[in-house]
Design a protein around this motif. Structure first.
Motif, PDB file in Angstrom:
ATOM      1  N   UNK A 256       0.816  -1.208   0.000  1.00  0.00           N
ATOM      2  CA  UNK A 256       0.000   0.000   0.000  1.00  0.00           C
ATOM      3  C   UNK A 256       0.849   1.256   0.000  1.00  0.00           C
ATOM      4  N   UNK A 257       1.846   1.297   0.897  1.00  0.00           N
ATOM      5  CA  UNK A 257       2.717   2.472   0.965  1.00  0.00           C
ATOM      6  C   UNK A 257       3.629   2.552  -0.256  1.00  0.00           C
ATOM      7  N   UNK A 258       4.113   1.391  -0.742  1.00  0.00           N
ATOM      8  CA  UNK A 258       4.987   1.388  -1.913  1.00  0.00           C
ATOM      9  C   UNK A 258       4.283   1.880  -3.161  1.00  0.00           C
ATOM     10  N   UNK A 259       3.041   1.455  -3.361  1.00  0.00           N
ATOM     11  CA  UNK A 259       2.280   1.899  -4.531  1.00  0.00           C
ATOM     12  C   UNK A 259       1.933   3.378  -4.425  1.00  0.00           C
ATOM     13  N   UNK A 260       1.665   3.848  -3.216  1.00  0.00           N
ATOM     14  CA  UNK A 260       1.394   5.277  -3.026  1.00  0.00           C
ATOM     15  C   UNK A 260       2.619   6.111  -3.373  1.00  0.00           C
ATOM     16  N   UNK A 261       3.806   5.555  -3.097  1.00  0.00           N
ATOM     17  CA  UNK A 261       5.037   6.309  -3.334  1.00  0.00           C
ATOM     18  C   UNK A 261       5.460   6.313  -4.792  1.00  0.00           C
ATOM     19  N   UNK A 262       5.304   5.179  -5.506  1.00  0.00           N
ATOM     20  CA  UNK A 262       5.932   5.060  -6.817  1.00  0.00           C
ATOM     21  C   UNK A 262       4.984   4.928  -8.007  1.00  0.00           C
ATOM     22  N   UNK A 263       3.674   4.765  -7.760  1.00  0.00           N
ATOM     23  CA  UNK A 263       2.753   4.643  -8.881  1.00  0.00           C
ATOM     24  C   UNK A 263       1.867   5.864  -9.061  1.00  0.00           C
ATOM     25  N   UNK A 265       1.325   9.590 -10.085  1.00  0.00           N
ATOM     26  CA  UNK A 265       2.087  10.502 -10.951  1.00  0.00           C
ATOM     27  C   UNK A 265       2.852  11.550 -10.159  1.00  0.00           C
ATOM     28  N   UNK A 266       4.068  11.818 -10.615  1.00  0.00           N
ATOM     29  CA  UNK A 266       4.942  12.753  -9.913  1.00  0.00           C
ATOM     30  C   UNK A 266       4.531  14.202 -10.156  1.00  0.00           C
ATOM     31  N   UNK A 267       4.833  15.030  -9.193  1.00  0.00           N
ATOM     32  CA  UNK A 267       4.715  16.476  -9.344  1.00  0.00           C
ATOM     33  C   UNK A 267       6.100  17.083  -9.145  1.00  0.00           C
ATOM     34  N   UNK A 268       6.251  18.333  -9.499  1.00  0.00           N
ATOM     35  CA  UNK A 268       7.551  18.965  -9.380  1.00  0.00           C
ATOM     36  C   UNK A 268       7.937  19.216  -7.933  1.00  0.00           C
ATOM     37  N   UNK A 269       6.957  19.249  -7.042  1.00  0.00           N
ATOM     38  CA  UNK A 269       7.224  19.503  -5.634  1.00  0.00           C
ATOM     39  C   UNK A 269       6.991  18.243  -4.810  1.00  0.00           C
ATOM     40  N   UNK A 270       7.753  18.121  -3.729  1.00  0.00           N
ATOM     41  CA  UNK A 270       7.575  17.017  -2.791  1.00  0.00           C
ATOM     42  C   UNK A 270       6.648  17.475  -1.674  1.00  0.00           C
ATOM     43  N   UNK A 271       5.516  16.818  -1.525  1.00  0.00           N
ATOM     44  CA  UNK A 271       4.533  17.217  -0.535  1.00  0.00           C
ATOM     45  C   UNK A 271       4.770  16.487   0.785  1.00  0.00           C
ATOM     46  N   UNK A 272       4.102  16.962   1.829  1.00  0.00           N
ATOM     47  CA  UNK A 272       4.231  16.346   3.144  1.00  0.00           C
ATOM     48  C   UNK A 272       3.789  14.891   3.116  1.00  0.00           C
ATOM     49  N   UNK A 273       2.754  14.606   2.305  1.00  0.00           N
ATOM     50  CA  UNK A 273       2.282  13.229   2.200  1.00  0.00           C
ATOM     51  C   UNK A 273       3.343  12.277   1.689  1.00  0.00           C
ATOM     52  N   UNK A 274       4.181  12.750   0.748  1.00  0.00           N
ATOM     53  CA  UNK A 274       5.265  11.911   0.223  1.00  0.00           C
ATOM     54  C   UNK A 274       6.268  11.553   1.314  1.00  0.00           C
ATOM     55  N   UNK A 275       6.541  12.515   2.194  1.00  0.00           N
ATOM     56  CA  UNK A 275       7.492  12.280   3.277  1.00  0.00           C
ATOM     57  C   UNK A 275       6.914  11.310   4.311  1.00  0.00           C
ATOM     58  N   UNK A 276       5.609  11.436   4.564  1.00  0.00           N
ATOM     59  CA  UNK A 276       4.956  10.531   5.522  1.00  0.00           C
ATOM     60  C   UNK A 276       4.938   9.105   4.976  1.00  0.00           C
ATOM     61  N   UNK A 277       4.655   8.975   3.675  1.00  0.00           N
ATOM     62  CA  UNK A 277       4.650   7.643   3.053  1.00  0.00           C
ATOM     63  C   UNK A 277       6.039   7.015   3.142  1.00  0.00           C
TER      64      UNK A 277
END
Length: 312
Positions: A256-263, A265-277
Motif C-alpha cells: 500500500x505504501x509502496x504503490x502510493x510512493x511510486x505509482x 504521478x509525480x509532481x515537481x514539488x515534494x509534498x508532506x504526504x510523500x514524506x509521511x509515506x
C-alpha cells in the motif's frame, strides 16, 4: 559544485531542506527514528537468532521469514541512521556518492522485499494446498534458489540500470526531504526525464503490481483450499488463517505504501504526504514485521523462551 558550462553547474553534494526551519518537528522525528530503529534491530535480530539456533524452525516458512528480517534490517539501515544525524542540522549536506549509494541500496532492498513477499505467499499456498508434499516441493535447494533469485532479480532491475546509465545532476541541489529519497532526488535530474520516468513506472509495475497480483491469486487459492478442509479440522483452519493473516497484514502495509510512493504521478514539488509515506514504508513496516510474525506465532515465541532458558 563544479562548473561544467556557461550556464550549468555540476552537482557534487545535496542540501536536504525537507524539514528546514522546523526544529520541533525534527526533534520529534529523531525520537521516532531512534525508538523505531531500536525496535527494528532488536525484533528482527531476535527472529534471525531464534530461527538459526532452533532446529524446530528449520522449515521453509521460517527460512523466508529470516530472509525478510535480514532485508528489513538492511533496508532500515540505509536510511534511518542518516536520518537521525540529519535531524540535528537545519540544512544537512550529503555528498553525491553517499546520496547516490543511499538511493541505490534503498531501491535494492525495497524491491527485494516486494519479491520475497510473493515467494512467501507461494510457500503458504503449497503448505496449505499440498501439505503431504510440502517438504518435497519446498525442499532446501528450492528455498535457496528462490531466495537467490529474489536478490538477483532485485539487483538486475535496480542497480544494473542505474550503473549502466549514471544520473547527471546540475543546477539546483536542494532536495525537499530528510534523506536522499529516490523520487525527491529524481526531480533534480538535468537531463530529459521522460525515458527515466517510463522506466521507473515499468520497474514499479514489475516489482509491485505483478507480485501483488500473484499474491492475490495465491491467497484466493489458499482460501478455497481452507474452505474445503473437513469440519473436523477446525483447528487446522484457524492455524492456516492465522499464519496467512500475518503475511497479509505485512503485504497490505508494505505494498500500500509502496504503490502510493511510486505509482502515483509525480509532481515537481515534494509534498508532506510523500514524506509521511516514506517514513511509513521504511520505518513503520520494518518495525511491525517482527511483532506481526513473532508475537502472534506460538512456535517463534516457544523457540524464544527455550533460547532464553538455555542462556540462563
Amino acid at each position: 559544485m563544479q562548473d561544467i558550462g556557461e550556464n550549468e553547474t555540476e552537482v557534487t553534494e545535496f542540501v536536504l531542506v525537507g524539514w528546514s526551519g522546523r526544529p520541533k518537528a525534527r526533534m520529534g522525528l529523531m525520537v521516532l527514528f531512534i525508538v523505531s530503529y531500536a525496535v527494528i534491530l532488536v525484533g528482527n535480530g531476535l527472529i534471525i537468532v531464534v530461527v538459526i539456533n532452533d532446529s524446530r524452525l528449520h522449515s521453509p516458512m521460517y527460512f523466508f521469514l529470516c530472509n525478510l528480517s535480514i532485508i528489513d534490517l538492511c533496508f532500515s539501515s540505509t536510511g534511518i541512521p542518516q536520518s537521525i544525524v540529519n535531524c540535528l542540522v537545519d540544512r544537512p549536506v550529503m555528498p553525491l556518492p553517499l546520496c547516490y549509494s543511499q538511493i541505490l541500496l534503498g531501491l535494492l532492498f525495497g524491491t527485494c522485499e516486494c519479491l520475497l513477499l510473493a515467494v512467501m505467499a507461494y510457500d503458504r499456498y503449497v503448505a496449505i494446498s499440498n501439505p503431504l508434499r510440502y517438504t518435497l516441493i519446498m525442499n532446501r535447494n528450492i528455498c535457496i534458489t528462490f531466495a537467490a533469485m529474489t536478490w538477483t532479480t532485485a539487483f538486475m532491475v535496480t542497480i544494473v540500470p542505474c550503473l549502466a546509465k549514471p544520473a547527471r545532476f546540475c543546477g539546483n541541489n536542494e532536495v525537499d526531504h530528510l534523506v536522499c529519497e529516490f523520487k525527491a532526488v529524481f526531480k533534480l535530474l538535468c537531463t530529459d526525464t521522460s525515458a527515466s520516468t517510463l522506466g521507473m513506472y515499468f520497474t514499479s509495475i514489475f516489482t509491485l503490481i505483478l507480485p501483488l497480483a500473484f499474491i492475490s491469486f495465491s491467497y484466493m487459492r489458499i482460501l478455497i483450499a481452507i474452505m474445503r478442509m473437513h469440519s473436523d479440522l477446525e483447528g487446522g483452519r484457524m492455524k492456516a488463517f492465522s499464519t496467512c493473516g500475518s503475511h497479509l497484514v505485512v503485504v497490505v502495509m508494505y505494498y500500500g505504501s509502496g504503490m502510493s510512493a511510486y505509482l502515483i504521478p509525480q509532481t515537481k514539488e515534494t509534498h508532506l504526504g510523500d514524506k509521511i509515506v516514506y517514513i511509513f514504508y521504511t520505518v513503520v513496516t520494518p518495525m511491525f514485521n517482527p511483532m506481526i510474525y513473532a508475537l502472534r506465532n506460538q512456535e517463534v515465541m516457544g523457540a524464544l523462551k527455550r533460547l532464553m532458558s538455555r542462556k540462563k
